[in-house]
Design a protein around this motif. Structure first.
Motif, PDB file in Angstrom:
ATOM      1  N   ASP A   1       9.597   8.776  -1.074  1.00  0.00           N
ATOM      2  CA  ASP A   1       9.372   9.133  -2.485  1.00  0.00           C
ATOM      3  C   ASP A   1       9.757  10.576  -2.728  1.00  0.00           C
ATOM      4  O   ASP A   1      10.055  11.314  -1.787  1.00  0.00           O
ATOM      5  CB  ASP A   1       7.904   8.874  -2.885  1.00  0.00           C
ATOM      6  CG  ASP A   1       6.931   9.767  -2.154  1.00  0.00           C
ATOM      7  OD1 ASP A   1       7.099  11.007  -2.201  1.00  0.00           O
ATOM      8  OD2 ASP A   1       5.978   9.237  -1.503  1.00  0.00           O
TER       9      ASP A   1
ATOM     10  N   HIS B   1      -4.502  16.717  -4.450  1.00  0.00           N
ATOM     11  CA  HIS B   1      -3.951  15.552  -5.151  1.00  0.00           C
ATOM     12  C   HIS B   1      -4.918  14.970  -6.172  1.00  0.00           C
ATOM     13  O   HIS B   1      -4.513  14.257  -7.070  1.00  0.00           O
ATOM     14  CB  HIS B   1      -3.579  14.449  -4.149  1.00  0.00           C
ATOM     15  CG  HIS B   1      -2.381  14.809  -3.329  1.00  0.00           C
ATOM     16  ND1 HIS B   1      -1.950  14.026  -2.295  1.00  0.00           N
ATOM     17  CD2 HIS B   1      -1.518  15.845  -3.407  1.00  0.00           C
ATOM     18  CE1 HIS B   1      -0.884  14.593  -1.742  1.00  0.00           C
ATOM     19  NE2 HIS B   1      -0.605  15.691  -2.406  1.00  0.00           N
ATOM     20  N   GLN B   2      -6.216  15.280  -5.988  1.00  0.00           N
ATOM     21  CA  GLN B   2      -7.217  14.668  -6.853  1.00  0.00           C
ATOM     22  C   GLN B   2      -6.999  15.066  -8.323  1.00  0.00           C
ATOM     23  O   GLN B   2      -7.271  14.293  -9.227  1.00  0.00           O
ATOM     24  CB  GLN B   2      -8.644  15.049  -6.459  1.00  0.00           C
ATOM     25  CG  GLN B   2      -8.936  14.977  -4.972  1.00  0.00           C
ATOM     26  CD  GLN B   2      -8.685  13.600  -4.395  1.00  0.00           C
ATOM     27  OE1 GLN B   2      -9.019  12.604  -5.022  1.00  0.00           O
ATOM     28  NE2 GLN B   2      -8.078  13.548  -3.233  1.00  0.00           N
TER      29      GLN B   2
ATOM     30  N   ASN C   1       1.150   3.970  -2.988  1.00  0.00           N
ATOM     31  CA  ASN C   1       0.911   5.413  -2.822  1.00  0.00           C
ATOM     32  C   ASN C   1       2.113   6.220  -3.291  1.00  0.00           C
ATOM     33  O   ASN C   1       1.961   7.238  -3.956  1.00  0.00           O
ATOM     34  CB  ASN C   1       0.636   5.743  -1.351  1.00  0.00           C
ATOM     35  CG  ASN C   1      -0.820   5.527  -0.978  1.00  0.00           C
ATOM     36  OD1 ASN C   1      -1.656   5.280  -1.856  1.00  0.00           O
ATOM     37  ND2 ASN C   1      -1.127   5.608   0.307  1.00  0.00           N
ATOM     38  N   ALA C   2       3.313   5.763  -2.916  1.00  0.00           N
ATOM     39  CA  ALA C   2       4.532   6.505  -3.277  1.00  0.00           C
ATOM     40  C   ALA C   2       4.610   6.653  -4.800  1.00  0.00           C
ATOM     41  O   ALA C   2       4.955   7.725  -5.316  1.00  0.00           O
ATOM     42  CB  ALA C   2       5.756   5.776  -2.736  1.00  0.00           C
TER      43      ALA C   2
ATOM     44  N   ASN D   1       0.820  -1.206   0.000  1.00  0.00           N
ATOM     45  CA  ASN D   1       0.000   0.000   0.000  1.00  0.00           C
ATOM     46  C   ASN D   1       0.859   1.264   0.000  1.00  0.00           C
ATOM     47  O   ASN D   1       0.604   2.212  -0.741  1.00  0.00           O
ATOM     48  CB  ASN D   1      -0.877  -0.024   1.258  1.00  0.00           C
ATOM     49  CG  ASN D   1      -2.265   0.477   0.961  1.00  0.00           C
ATOM     50  OD1 ASN D   1      -2.425   1.453   0.245  1.00  0.00           O
ATOM     51  ND2 ASN D   1      -3.262  -0.199   1.508  1.00  0.00           N
TER      52      ASN D   1
ATOM     53  N   GLY E   1      -8.588   6.104  -6.029  1.00  0.00           N
ATOM     54  CA  GLY E   1      -8.286   6.137  -4.591  1.00  0.00           C
ATOM     55  C   GLY E   1      -9.596   6.190  -3.838  1.00  0.00           C
ATOM     56  O   GLY E   1     -10.546   6.829  -4.273  1.00  0.00           O
TER      57      GLY E   1
ATOM     58  N   TYR F   1       1.494   8.939  -6.057  1.00  0.00           N
ATOM     59  CA  TYR F   1       1.586  10.374  -5.776  1.00  0.00           C
ATOM     60  C   TYR F   1       2.935  10.964  -6.203  1.00  0.00           C
ATOM     61  O   TYR F   1       3.364  11.987  -5.699  1.00  0.00           O
ATOM     62  CB  TYR F   1       1.259  10.661  -4.304  1.00  0.00           C
ATOM     63  CG  TYR F   1      -0.179  10.261  -4.005  1.00  0.00           C
ATOM     64  CD1 TYR F   1      -1.234  11.061  -4.468  1.00  0.00           C
ATOM     65  CD2 TYR F   1      -0.483   9.081  -3.350  1.00  0.00           C
ATOM     66  CE1 TYR F   1      -2.556  10.676  -4.261  1.00  0.00           C
ATOM     67  CE2 TYR F   1      -1.796   8.693  -3.131  1.00  0.00           C
ATOM     68  CZ  TYR F   1      -2.827   9.493  -3.598  1.00  0.00           C
ATOM     69  OH  TYR F   1      -4.134   9.117  -3.410  1.00  0.00           O
TER      70      TYR F   1
ATOM     71  N   TYR G   1     -10.285   9.860   4.089  1.00  0.00           N
ATOM     72  CA  TYR G   1      -9.666  11.174   3.887  1.00  0.00           C
ATOM     73  C   TYR G   1      -8.756  11.163   2.673  1.00  0.00           C
ATOM     74  O   TYR G   1      -7.879  10.318   2.538  1.00  0.00           O
ATOM     75  CB  TYR G   1      -8.884  11.613   5.133  1.00  0.00           C
ATOM     76  CG  TYR G   1      -8.485  13.059   5.030  1.00  0.00           C
ATOM     77  CD1 TYR G   1      -9.321  14.056   5.507  1.00  0.00           C
ATOM     78  CD2 TYR G   1      -7.295  13.419   4.386  1.00  0.00           C
ATOM     79  CE1 TYR G   1      -8.986  15.386   5.363  1.00  0.00           C
ATOM     80  CE2 TYR G   1      -6.959  14.760   4.238  1.00  0.00           C
ATOM     81  CZ  TYR G   1      -7.806  15.740   4.731  1.00  0.00           C
ATOM     82  OH  TYR G   1      -7.474  17.048   4.578  1.00  0.00           O
TER      83      TYR G   1
ATOM     84  N   SER H   1       7.770  12.558   0.344  1.00  0.00           N
ATOM     85  CA  SER H   1       7.274  12.057   1.630  1.00  0.00           C
ATOM     86  C   SER H   1       8.041  10.813   2.041  1.00  0.00           C
ATOM     87  O   SER H   1       8.492  10.050   1.199  1.00  0.00           O
ATOM     88  CB  SER H   1       5.800  11.649   1.525  1.00  0.00           C
ATOM     89  OG  SER H   1       5.051  12.602   0.826  1.00  0.00           O
TER      90      SER H   1
ATOM     91  N   GLY I   1      -9.438   6.528  -0.288  1.00  0.00           N
ATOM     92  CA  GLY I   1      -9.215   7.146   1.014  1.00  0.00           C
ATOM     93  C   GLY I   1      -9.198   6.111   2.121  1.00  0.00           C
ATOM     94  O   GLY I   1      -9.212   6.444   3.294  1.00  0.00           O
ATOM     95  N   LEU I   2      -9.145   4.827   1.755  1.00  0.00           N
ATOM     96  CA  LEU I   2      -9.153   3.774   2.778  1.00  0.00           C
ATOM     97  C   LEU I   2      -7.769   3.205   3.048  1.00  0.00           C
ATOM     98  O   LEU I   2      -7.512   2.642   4.108  1.00  0.00           O
ATOM     99  CB  LEU I   2     -10.064   2.624   2.339  1.00  0.00           C
ATOM    100  CG  LEU I   2     -11.573   2.882   2.416  1.00  0.00           C
ATOM    101  CD1 LEU I   2     -12.339   1.732   1.782  1.00  0.00           C
ATOM    102  CD2 LEU I   2     -12.006   3.085   3.862  1.00  0.00           C
ATOM    103  N   GLY I   3      -6.863   3.344   2.049  1.00  0.00           N
ATOM    104  CA  GLY I   3      -5.558   2.668   2.115  1.00  0.00           C
ATOM    105  C   GLY I   3      -4.801   2.944   3.402  1.00  0.00           C
ATOM    106  O   GLY I   3      -4.428   2.011   4.128  1.00  0.00           O
ATOM    107  N   LEU I   4      -4.548   4.225   3.701  1.00  0.00           N
ATOM    108  CA  LEU I   4      -3.743   4.547   4.890  1.00  0.00           C
ATOM    109  C   LEU I   4      -4.485   4.218   6.181  1.00  0.00           C
ATOM    110  O   LEU I   4      -3.862   3.869   7.185  1.00  0.00           O
ATOM    111  CB  LEU I   4      -3.328   6.025   4.875  1.00  0.00           C
ATOM    112  CG  LEU I   4      -2.268   6.396   3.833  1.00  0.00           C
ATOM    113  CD1 LEU I   4      -1.950   7.894   3.893  1.00  0.00           C
ATOM    114  CD2 LEU I   4      -0.985   5.586   4.058  1.00  0.00           C
TER     115      LEU I   4
END
Ligand code: ADP
Length: 542
Positions: free
Chosen positions: A474, A497-498, A446-447, A442, A504, A450, A492, A533, A506-509
């Motif tokens: 990243d 970023h959208q 994301n890295a 995950n 996405g 994004y 969230y 990040s 918003g559940l991954g993190l």
């Protein structure tokens, strides 16, 4: 009944005193008094009247005529005649007993009003309606502490009364007066005790109600007719953060800043059963709360009860946003899969082998994405319900890192270089192998996602004194400091970023955080917008 000796009289009076005082009911005292008279003084009628010095009225309390007890109410109260007209008045004014053996003569005199009652209770006004069938009468004052408080009247149809009988009757009246007063005092005391008990019950019920109102989970407050806060319970304090002592006596608009705007929207009903709740946004101390109000009219004001639905409202909103996001997220890959499949099925066009391959790869990739989304939703809901079991095993973290990186390498865009930095030298942690890999995949996903302009993604694992720490760094878009906590919350997503990155939930993190927490670890991020990040998580060392 013959004449009694002094000793007999004394004995009679003593027995009378005992007998009269045995009862504490005023009505029974008069009955007993009459019983005693029957033996002591011959008579055809007895009337006991009370005199009220304040109203100046003489009212009948007890009447017995020719063998019948009458309802005292049939004799109308008479005003006292201060000039001495009328026998009763004369006794009350003078305070001395009266013995009359020529009643028909007496009642002829002007100034008095007389009533003659027969055994049926029929009342005649005398003398206008003829002379009474009465010859002799005694009028005895009833005294309490020297004041005349009533008159006892005894009469006889034919025999005359003498002084001795008068004296005896006087003695009995005195005893009767004391017993009647005793009974009345007792009755008053009892009535007072009953009233006190009732008042205490009401007070206890009030106190109980007040305590209940203090304890209920709903905020309750009272607004008087002037719009000022009266009552303000504990729950109201907890919801609004305003204390009772601060708000009592103040206009409600000082507590709820937007009160004037919303007050009209709260229907005020006449009974609590008819009350209908309305949920409204309201500003309190700079916060917006969603409160569900009911209001009921009370004498002198309106009682409002409210419940804080801010959290429920927030969840409702997140839920509806989530449904919108998910349906959008599902539609995008599905449209792609459908489009590709339709193209492959066409017979009217010739597809080159490369094109066919591209389309099939797209179906594969989008299918994977669809599975991912449904998987995320399922896991998030299992985490919420608390029914996701995690293993606690010794795991070599370096092996998991390598496995995750290998999996991710297969789908990397050209612009990204993914590598593992340093070897963890077999550092072992306690946790669930598959779930650790899921977290890592995950974070790497994301890295990559994004970092729309590409760049390096570096994964590392190292031992610290108490933990094994894994980092994914990243060179992507970065996250503003203010949102670095929020991104771990369910649903969230950072707005800016959208535009760069689609796809996405918003559940991954959120899933990553919950999994790491359940393995007694911690997760976090260091990030600078525009620079990149570094996400990290730590697991307890084996
Ligand atoms: P999703 O990626 O499905 O939106 P996540 O829970 O994985 O949901 O991430 C939440 C948000 O955190 C993302 O929408 C994004 O704004 C931000 N985010 C996550 N990882 C990164 C990253 N490596 N770089 C920049 N922003 C990130």
């Amino acid at each position: 009944m013959g004449r009694q000796s002094e000793a007999e009289k004394a004995g009679l009076l003593l027995a009378a005193a005992r007998y009269l005082n045995e009862t504490l009911e005023p009505g029974r005292v008069y009955d007993r008094f009459h019983e005693l008279l029957t033996d002591a003084v011959p008579h055809a009628g007895v009337v006991v009247s009370s005199f009220d010095a304040e109203t100046g009225l003489i009212s009948c309390e007890y009447a017995w005529v020719d063998g019948e007890k009458l309802d005292p109410a049939i004799l109308p109260p008479l005003p006292l005649n201060r000039e001495g007209g009328g026998m009763q008045s004369r006794v009350i004014v003078g305070g001395e007993p009266l013995l009359v053996n020529d009643v028909p003569e007496q009642v002829k005199q002007p100034g008095g009003v007389y009533y003659d009652v027969d055994r049926e209770g029929k009342l005649r006004k005398v003398p206008e309606e003829g002379a009474p069938g009465v010859r002799a009468a005694m009028m005895l004052p009833v005294k309490l502490e020297g004041e005349v408080v009533g008159v006892v009247q005894l009469h006889n149809a034919d025999t005359e009364y003498d002084e001795e009988q008068l004296e005896l009757a006087e003695g009995l009246v005195g005893l009767m007066a004391a017993a009647a007063r005793n009974a009345r005092l007792h009755q008053t005391a009892q009535a007072e005790a009953a009233a006190r008990a009732r008042a205490e019950t009401v007070a206890a019920a009030r106190e109980h109600a007040a305590r209940v109102l203090e304890a209920v989970g709903d905020g309750v407050f009272l607004l008087d007719d002037g719009g000022r806060v009266g009552f303000w319970n504990r729950a109201a304090e907890l919801v609004t953060g305003r204390f009772g002592e601060d708000v009592r006596g103040r206009p409600v608009s000082e507590v709820f800043e937007s009160w004037d705007r919303i007050a009209d929207e709260i229907p005020v009903s006449e009974s609590s059963t008819a009350a209908r709740p309305v949920t409204l946004p309201i500003d309190v101390e700079g916060r917006e709360l969603w409160l569900s109000f009911v209001a009921v009219h009370m004498p002198g004001g309106v009682v409002y009860a409210f419940r804080d639905l801010t959290v429920e409202r927030g969840l409702e909103q997140a839920k509806s946003e989530f449904i919108a996001t998910i349906s959008h997220e599902l539609r995008t890959p599905m449209t792609a899969v459908l489009g590709a499949a339709k193209t492959l099925l066409r017979t009217d066009i010739q597809l080159s082998p490369e094109r066919r391959r591209e389309l099939l790869e797209m179906i594969g990739a989008q299918g994977t994405r669809l599975t991912q989304i449904t998987e995320e939703v399922l896991i998030a809901s299992r985490l919420d319900r608390g029914d996701l079991r995690l293993d606690r095993e010794r795991v070599v973290v370096g092996d998991i890192v390598r496995a995750a990186v290998d999996t991710m390498r297969e789908h990397l865009p050209q612009s990204i270089s993914l590598r593992v930095k340093g070897e963890s030298n077999g550092a072992t942690a306690i946790g669930d192998r598959n779930r650790i890999e899921q977290v890592l995949v995950n974070l790497i996903d994301n890295a990559v996602k994004y970092s729309p302009r590409g760049g390096q993604v570096i994964v590392s694992a190292e031992e610290t004194p108490a933990a094994v720490r894994v980092e994914v760094r990243d060179e992507g878009l970065g996250i503003p400091l203010a949102e670095q906590d929020a991104i771990f919350e369910k649903f969230y997503r950072h707005d800016a970023h959208q535009t760069h990155v689609t796809g996405g939930t918003g559940l991954g993190l959120y899933i990553c955080r919950e999994l790491v927490r359940r393995m007694d670890g911690k997760i976090g991020v260091h990030s600078q917008p525009g620079v990149g990040s570094t996400f990290f998580f730590e697991l307890p060392r084996a």
